[in-house]
Design an enzyme around this catalytic site. Structure first.
Site, PDB file in Angstrom:
ATOM      1  N   ASP A 198       3.728   0.988  -2.184  1.00 63.39           N
ATOM      2  CA  ASP A 198       2.394   0.410  -2.293  1.00 63.39           C
ATOM      3  C   ASP A 198       1.343   1.443  -1.891  1.00 63.39           C
ATOM      4  O   ASP A 198       1.659   2.564  -1.474  1.00 63.39           O
ATOM      5  CB  ASP A 198       2.280  -0.879  -1.480  1.00 63.39           C
ATOM      6  CG  ASP A 198       2.514  -0.678   0.009  1.00 63.39           C
ATOM      7  OD1 ASP A 198       2.233   0.420   0.529  1.00 63.39           O
ATOM      8  OD2 ASP A 198       2.981  -1.631   0.673  1.00 63.39           O
ATOM      9  N   ALA A 199       0.085   1.057  -2.010  1.00 66.16           N
ATOM     10  CA  ALA A 199      -1.003   2.023  -1.836  1.00 66.16           C
ATOM     11  C   ALA A 199      -1.045   2.609  -0.428  1.00 66.16           C
ATOM     12  O   ALA A 199      -1.396   3.785  -0.248  1.00 66.16           O
ATOM     13  CB  ALA A 199      -2.343   1.352  -2.166  1.00 66.16           C
TER      14      ALA A 199
END
Length: 331
Positions: free
Chosen positions: A98-99
């Site tokens: 994820d980011a």
């Protein structure tokens, strides 16, 4: 030359995803850089064709014109006429990050995209370093989330933390055997255990095969986690639940993947290396190891016929509580 460069792009390689960058942007950047490199190859010289062009007749005082056979280049294949030779290139992404997370991200180009599915079917473990912060809780288990509680942590010691981690590892090892569906009394199970190949044959909740504390300096602590079928959100939740077991609270300040299957940080290309030549070299260097490891982990002894095909090799399922297992779909 561009086609020759494309032929050497079939395979797997790893890139280092920095925190704050979405995996989609990393993939798109790699695709763009590969296309730029392929289109930068020198094209062959244009074909020549014979044209009859008007030319002044030599020795004529009346300026008479005559047709003269002349060799001229064919412009139908000129870049300004046809445009770039390569306009699209598919790059597949393995287990996502994820980011907020960083670390090893495996990508596949060309035929390498099918190898991503093989990696998924092999159910390989991954290594993470997870950094926690004692004394507060947030709504999303991240350090920068909305603060919901503050607590004291003076009573927390390294010994107490190690005890909790041992309990977590023990409970997950029992679950690993359960989801593996193997009879531990058989010779096959013994040989698989010796080779380290006991793992679930299908999807399962997050399973932790190893966890230990690398650094403890309250309020900060650093964990090394070896697991499979995880998401980064589940790892952050794990830090939160460890805090609860320690009679305090904790948030996660960093999740970093240091190994994905047979790719480590040493194999991961930095942002400055996301170019055609570096990626070609990385694919060529990893190819023998990829073939050997997939053959080892997808051997008949694992009964791969029972493994469902994965349309999306990055899917995982089920968060795990600190001391037990809960089933739900992950991302």
């Amino acid at each position: 030359m561009g086609s020759a460069g494309l032929a050497r792009l079939h395979g797997l390689f790893a890139a280092y995803k920095p925190p704050g960058l979405k995996w989609m942007h990393l993939r798109d950047t790699v695709e763009l850089q590969l296309l730029k490199g392929l289109n930068a190859w020198r094209r062959p010289a244009p074909e020549q064709r014979v044209r009859f062009l008007l030319s002044p007749t030599e020795g004529s005082e009346e300026k008479a014109l005559t047709l003269v056979a002349t060799s001229v280049p064919t412009l139908t294949n000129h870049p300004l006429v046809r445009g770039p030779a390569f306009t699209s290139l598919k790059v597949g992404v393995g287990h996502r990050l994820d980011a907020h997370a960083s670390g090893v991200l495996v990508l596949g180009v060309g035929h390498g995209r099918s190898l991503l599915t093989n990696m998924y079917d092999a159910h390989l473990t991954k290594d993470y370093t997870v950094r926690g912060l004692l004394g507060k809780a947030t709504d999303d288990f991240c350090e920068d989330g909305r603060l919901v509680e503050k607590t004291t942590y003076d009573h927390v010691t390294r010994e107490k933390l190690d005890r909790i981690l041992a309990m977590i590892q023990g409970s997950h090892q029992k679950a690993l055997v359960m989801y593996s569906n193997v009879d531990l009394k058989t010779q096959e199970a013994y040989e698989m255990a010796v080779r380290g190949l006991i793992r679930p044959m299908n999807k399962s909740p997050m399973l932790i095969t190893g966890i230990r504390c690398l650094h403890f300096a309250p309020p900060e602590f650093l964990l090394e986690v070896q697991c499979m079928h995880e998401t980064q959100k589940q790892l952050r939740k794990l830090v939160h639940e460890i805090g609860l077991e320690l009679k305090t609270t904790a948030v996660c300040s960093q999740v970093r993947r240091t190994r994905d299957g047979f790719f480590t940080l040493d194999d991961a290309l930095l942002r400055t290396q996301w170019d055609l030549h570096s990626i070609q070299d990385a694919i060529r260097a990893a190819a023998p190891r990829v073939a050997a490891e997939l053959e080892k982990n997808l051997s008949p002894g694992l009964d791969t016929q029972q493994i469902p095909s994965a349309g999306r090799p990055w899917d995982s399922q089920g968060p795990s509580s600190a001391l037990g297992l809960e089933g739900c779909t992950g991302h």
